[in-house]
Design an enzyme around this catalytic site. Sequence first.
Site, PDB file in Angstrom:
ATOM      1  N   SER B  95       0.831  -1.198   0.000  1.00  0.00           N
ATOM      2  CA  SER B  95       0.000   0.000   0.000  1.00  0.00           C
ATOM      3  C   SER B  95       0.873   1.258   0.000  1.00  0.00           C
ATOM      4  CB  SER B  95      -0.935  -0.051   1.212  1.00  0.00           C
ATOM      5  OG  SER B  95      -1.945   0.920   1.104  1.00  0.00           O
ATOM      6  N   ASP B 217      -9.713  -3.809  -6.289  1.00  0.00           N
ATOM      7  CA  ASP B 217      -9.129  -3.147  -5.118  1.00  0.00           C
ATOM      8  C   ASP B 217      -9.691  -1.736  -5.038  1.00  0.00           C
ATOM      9  OD1 ASP B 217      -7.598  -1.906  -3.178  1.00  0.00           O
ATOM     10  OD2 ASP B 217      -5.663  -2.608  -3.950  1.00  0.00           O
ATOM     11  N   HIS B 245      -7.627  -5.126  -0.759  1.00  0.00           N
ATOM     12  CA  HIS B 245      -6.394  -4.348  -0.786  1.00  0.00           C
ATOM     13  C   HIS B 245      -5.243  -5.093  -0.122  1.00  0.00           C
ATOM     14  CE1 HIS B 245      -4.052  -0.737  -1.184  1.00  0.00           C
ATOM     15  NE2 HIS B 245      -3.897  -0.583   0.118  1.00  0.00           N
TER      16      HIS B 245
END
Lengths: 425, 268
Positions: B95, B217, B245
């Site tokens: 991320s 996502d 995610h």
Amino acid sequence: MSPAAGGCEEPGTGVPGTRAKFSALLEDSAEDLYESAPCGYLSTMMDGTIAKINATLLGWLGLSRNEVVGRMRFTDLLTVGGKLYHETHFAPLLRMQGHLGGIALEMRTASGSRLPVLVTSTVKKSDDGEPLLIRTTVFDATDRRAYESELLRARRTADEARRQAEADRERLREALAVLQQSLLPAALPDIPGVETACHYHTASAMQLGGDFYDLFALDDNRSAFFLGDVCGKGPQAAAVTSLTRYTLRAAALHEPDPVANLRVLNTVLLDRYTGDDPRYCTAVVGVLERVGETVEVRMAAGGHPPPLVLRADGRAEHLPTPGGMLVGALPAARFVPVRTTLRPGDTLLLYTDGLTEARTGPQRELYGDEALKSFAEALAPAGPGRVIDALTDLLRSFGDGLNDDTALLAIGVPARTDPGRRTSA
Amino acid sequence: MSIHRRNNVRVTGRATGRTIVLVHGFGCDQNMWRLVEPALAEDFRVVLFDYVGAGRSDLSAWREERYSSLDGYARDVVEVCEELDLRDAVLVGHSVSAMTCALAGEAAPDRIGSLVMVCPSPCYIDEDGYRGGFSAQDIDELLESLESNYLGWSAAMAPVIMGNPDRPELGAELTNSFCATDPEIARVFARTTFLSDSRKDLAKVTVPTLILECEQDVIAPKEVGAYVHGAIPGSELVTLPATGHCPQLSAPEATAAAIRSFVSALGR
């Protein structure tokens, strides 16, 4: 009544036919219980696709079954904030634990409004432990969220008030420090043929101290000094300190006679603070006069701890001023003169009772005049800088035993053997 | 304070293998890697740590100024690499940490030899033809939602995590991880993450780079994966058969396999 004769009656009914209705109620179908439960039910595939949803939740959201089942994912029902929270917190925890409950999220209804909810999810697994689907219950948390918002608001208000109070306190502390500085000389002046050093310890940063000192030239050969302690603390004491300081300065410039100077101060204080608000102080006032390489010191004291002299030969002696009275307490106060000669290597020390009344040792005994004299004897001979440094360390060693303001002023004649010391001659 | 203790650094796996540093993103700590770590540990030396402010890091080392920019987090990454005296390490960032690792790679080129970006996004907000997936308003809403939700973190999540019956050993760890997250720290990390724009930094990535994205996502949609792929010359893009995610949790085998094949193909 036998059951066979009259049939079984539900208690309290007594009306034939009610029993059937009651049984029907008890046999609430699982299907209807699911659809019309007072909470939302939702089953999703592991990828989030909604496989089953109950009528209650559809009703809350304003959506039809066809719009949702197989077409939407759980996150599609959430607000953007809810989606992000779901992806960063909810989903990882659910994956790792298989169960998660009581999470506050917001759903978006078909009409665009927000529905605060509490969500609990459980992963249903196959016999061999493979996750199959996620079962979720959804509770309407509108009231609960409103309550939490109130708590949060109250908390923010309290936080803000606390920050404000801290800032105010800091401003007050700064203002007090500036005021305190204004009651003391910014730096001691250079006096030809004389070395000086001073130290001021403030017992509390939030409280103006009542101790004061000053040193200033009168002419080429003479200068005046004083050191004292006003009764009390805080703004009232500071006002007395200010009055005292300027009175003594003016009096010494007008007439360099220590006893006369204290009398002037006595009169001024009595005149200013009358009736039920008497204000007084203790003080040592003096005049220095250079005679060759020595300095003649004429002093007068009122109610103040005796000055101490550290001689060049290693002795230390008090200069007692017995019978000197508080300044500002009585109209006919008596002040006692005392003289001494400072020869090269001698140092005169003036101090307030914060030093001698500090508490020391396990018994919390007063430090006292004798202990100070012994300390000075061990130190002597020593110039003003060393004396003040040693006493500053001593004050620090008292820790919380030192609970009063303390002013120290040392005046010395440089030793002949030590050309490195500060002289402005 | 050693970096080891400050960042709760953990080293596992094959001591002689190439070193892979797994870097967690916003919202969780190094536990995010628990399902891929065993697979990677067979062949590689695996380094895990918590950013200051997350998990079991030393919270007293947290400073708002430092952790209000991605550079502050990148310094954590670099300092961990320095502490272990790593050379030519593989950084795997999830991320927001995909970008943090890119910044770290730029700052310490000797120590960092290649990058794996898991669900990266260089900018979360739509802007001038760029589609990050969110509007500035959405991000404001998220921050608002996070701020009003932190009661939920401590009060609602803690008992659930602690009461986890079937894997008690997990409970204590996760409770610490999530409940120790000071709401103030979480808010700063959230703002830093979702208001960051690191698009310009992508072109500076010169090391071999693997980009892992998921089919679905919400936070890093496929357009963003394609953007990152296009902006890093020579990068490799792999779409994992996963949704959400966090593919390291939802598809750990596929994630580990992709990392393993990328690292194995790197020259020694």
